[in-house]
Motif scaffolding. Structure first.
Motif, short mmCIF file in Angstrom:
data_model
loop_
_atom_site.label_atom_id
_atom_site.label_comp_id
_atom_site.label_asym_id
_atom_site.label_seq_id
_atom_site.Cartn_x
_atom_site.Cartn_y
_atom_site.Cartn_z
N PHE A 237 -2.44 -0.94 -7.40
CA PHE A 237 -1.40 -1.04 -8.41
C PHE A 237 -0.97 0.34 -8.92
O PHE A 237 0.18 0.52 -9.31
CB PHE A 237 -1.86 -1.91 -9.58
CG PHE A 237 -1.82 -3.38 -9.28
CD1 PHE A 237 -0.62 -4.01 -8.97
CD2 PHE A 237 -2.98 -4.14 -9.31
CE1 PHE A 237 -0.58 -5.37 -8.69
CE2 PHE A 237 -2.94 -5.50 -9.03
CZ PHE A 237 -1.74 -6.12 -8.72
N GLU A 238 -1.88 1.30 -8.91
CA GLU A 238 -1.53 2.67 -9.32
C GLU A 238 -0.47 3.27 -8.41
O GLU A 238 0.33 4.11 -8.83
CB GLU A 238 -2.77 3.56 -9.31
CG GLU A 238 -3.66 3.43 -10.53
CD GLU A 238 -4.76 4.45 -10.54
OE1 GLU A 238 -5.00 5.03 -11.62
OE2 GLU A 238 -5.37 4.70 -9.49
N LYS A 239 -0.45 2.84 -7.14
CA LYS A 239 0.45 3.43 -6.15
C LYS A 239 1.74 2.63 -5.97
O LYS A 239 2.64 3.07 -5.26
CB LYS A 239 -0.28 3.57 -4.81
CG LYS A 239 -1.46 4.53 -4.86
CD LYS A 239 -2.20 4.56 -3.53
CE LYS A 239 -3.31 5.63 -3.54
NZ LYS A 239 -4.39 5.28 -4.47
N LEU A 240 1.82 1.46 -6.60
CA LEU A 240 3.02 0.63 -6.49
C LEU A 240 4.07 1.06 -7.51
O LEU A 240 3.77 1.18 -8.69
CB LEU A 240 2.67 -0.84 -6.73
CG LEU A 240 2.10 -1.67 -5.58
CD1 LEU A 240 1.77 -3.07 -6.08
CD2 LEU A 240 3.06 -1.75 -4.41
N ASP A 241 5.28 1.28 -7.05
CA ASP A 241 6.37 1.54 -7.99
C ASP A 241 6.72 0.27 -8.74
O ASP A 241 7.11 0.29 -9.91
CB ASP A 241 7.60 2.06 -7.25
CG ASP A 241 7.37 3.44 -6.66
OD1 ASP A 241 6.59 4.21 -7.25
OD2 ASP A 241 7.95 3.74 -5.61
N SER A 242 6.61 -0.87 -8.05
CA SER A 242 6.90 -2.17 -8.66
C SER A 242 6.14 -3.25 -7.92
O SER A 242 5.96 -3.18 -6.70
CB SER A 242 8.41 -2.46 -8.60
OG SER A 242 8.68 -3.79 -9.02
N ARG A 243 5.69 -4.26 -8.66
CA ARG A 243 5.04 -5.41 -8.04
C ARG A 243 6.06 -6.38 -7.47
O ARG A 243 5.72 -7.25 -6.67
CB ARG A 243 4.18 -6.14 -9.07
CG ARG A 243 3.04 -5.33 -9.62
CD ARG A 243 2.30 -6.05 -10.73
NE ARG A 243 1.71 -7.30 -10.30
CZ ARG A 243 0.85 -8.00 -11.03
NH1 ARG A 243 0.50 -7.57 -12.22
NH2 ARG A 243 0.35 -9.13 -10.59
N ASN A 244 7.32 -6.22 -7.87
CA ASN A 244 8.35 -7.17 -7.46
C ASN A 244 8.77 -6.97 -6.01
O ASN A 244 8.94 -5.83 -5.55
CB ASN A 244 9.58 -7.02 -8.37
CG ASN A 244 9.28 -7.40 -9.80
OD1 ASN A 244 8.46 -8.28 -10.07
ND2 ASN A 244 9.92 -6.72 -10.73
N ILE A 245 8.93 -8.07 -5.31
CA ILE A 245 9.44 -8.07 -3.94
C ILE A 245 10.48 -9.17 -3.85
O ILE A 245 10.63 -9.97 -4.77
CB ILE A 245 8.31 -8.32 -2.92
CG1 ILE A 245 7.47 -9.54 -3.34
CG2 ILE A 245 7.43 -7.10 -2.75
CD1 ILE A 245 6.36 -9.89 -2.40
N SER A 246 11.21 -9.20 -2.77
CA SER A 246 12.25 -10.20 -2.59
C SER A 246 11.65 -11.60 -2.64
O SER A 246 10.82 -11.96 -1.82
CB SER A 246 12.96 -9.99 -1.25
OG SER A 246 13.95 -10.97 -1.04
#
Length: 310
Positions: A237-246
């Motif tokens: 999660f530290e490396k994710l810009d966003s958890r959202n995906i299509s």
């Protein structure tokens, strides 16, 4: 592999037509062949596999275990810290009390600093509750948390590795062998992304494992060394810009990296109302810039969401 979609009652010719179109589209865009020759994946899956930085990948729908994408899924890999998924589930199944305090000793840290192992932040002499050590294993990828649990449960890390290998055999992970609880490199410590998909599918059935695996951060309880506790952060999660995906979101994951293993990632996402797991391994780059394992996950899940929405 033919994707199995549950039949639902529809009324009228139009309903049957819509259902047929959905099945045809998803089967076309996300399908992988039976057998071992992953390079023959047809259509969209083959095209997407070629786009990935990771040389090894497998995408599985949890509901029915349909394999939607394969890329060298049965080839030997080094799992690095993806090993810690097995460490965690074996520990969970063998701990009698998750609130039990376990002491880390100076021996816990033997060899970890010289090996440049990732650490959660616990200290020698610290009394830490088992549940917080488990968060340290899966969120912060803490090698000291792995060793502390292994020593407590099995008396030594070597004995704990025997338990890990027995669990792998029980699960049918036929191309896997564990030499340690941390994933530090060893030529005899190996697996496949297909076997890791079997492991993660099983581990997610544990409420405790799933809760930890999907948690972005966790504040530990006070200890004799950290009266205010410490905050553990998920390395994914530290490396994710966003958890959202299509069409959904990434729910959880575990990263892994060594020079020999490359960048690895085991992740869980919910897309179009269904849960999927993706295991990738071997992407080039290091553990700081250029997170190609994260990029691959975003690409796969977004394409999946787009295909479902169509």
């Amino acid at each position: 592999m033919m994707i199995r979609i549950a039949r639902r009652k529809r009324s009228g010719i139009f309903g049957f037509f819509v259902l047929a179109v959905v099945i045809a589209c998803v089967s076309k865009f996300f399908s992988a062949p039976e057998g071992k020759n992953d390079d023959t994946a047809p259509g969209y899956a083959k095209s997407l596999a070629d786009e990935l930085y990771s040389p090894h990948a497998i995408l599985v729908r949890l509901k029915d275990q349909a394999v939607l994408l394969r890329k060298n899924s049965e080839e030997k890999i080094f799992p690095a810290s993806l090993t810690k998924m097995m460490t965690a589930i074996v520990a969970i199944e063998n701990l009698t009390d998750l609130e039990e305090e376990i002491q880390l000793t100076h021996y816990t840290f033997d060899g970890l600093y010289s090996a440049n192992a990732s650490l959660a932040g616990f200290e020698a002499g610290e009394m830490v509750k088992a549940i917080d050590l488990l968060y340290g294993v899966l969120l912060s990828s803490g090698a000291e948390a792995c060793i502390a649990l292994a020593d407590h449960i099995a008396g030594s890390e070597q004995n704990f590795a025997v338990m890990m290998n027995q669990k792998a055999a029980d699960l049918g992970m036929d191309n896997t062998r564990f030499e340690n609880s941390t994933g530090l490199h060893d030529e005899n410590h190996y697996t496949t992304v297909e076997d890791l998909a079997i492991l993660l599918t099983y581990a997610l059935q544990s409420d405790t494992f799933r809760e930890i695996f999907t948690t972005p951060r966790h504040a530990t309880q006070p200890t004799n060394k950290h009266p205010g506790g410490i905050t553990l952060h998920s390395t994914m999660f530290e490396k994710l810009d966003s958890r959202n995906i299509s069409g959904g979101e990434i729910l959880g994951g575990k990263t892994g990296y060594t020079n020999e293993a490359g960048l690895c990632l085991a992740s869980l996402a919910k897309v179009g109302g269904q849960e999927y797991i993706l295991i990738t391994a071997g992407a080039k780059g290091d553990n700081h810039p250029g997170q190609y394992n994260i990029r691959d996950a975003m690409v796969v899940y977004n394409r999946l969401g787009e295909s479902i929405s169509k």
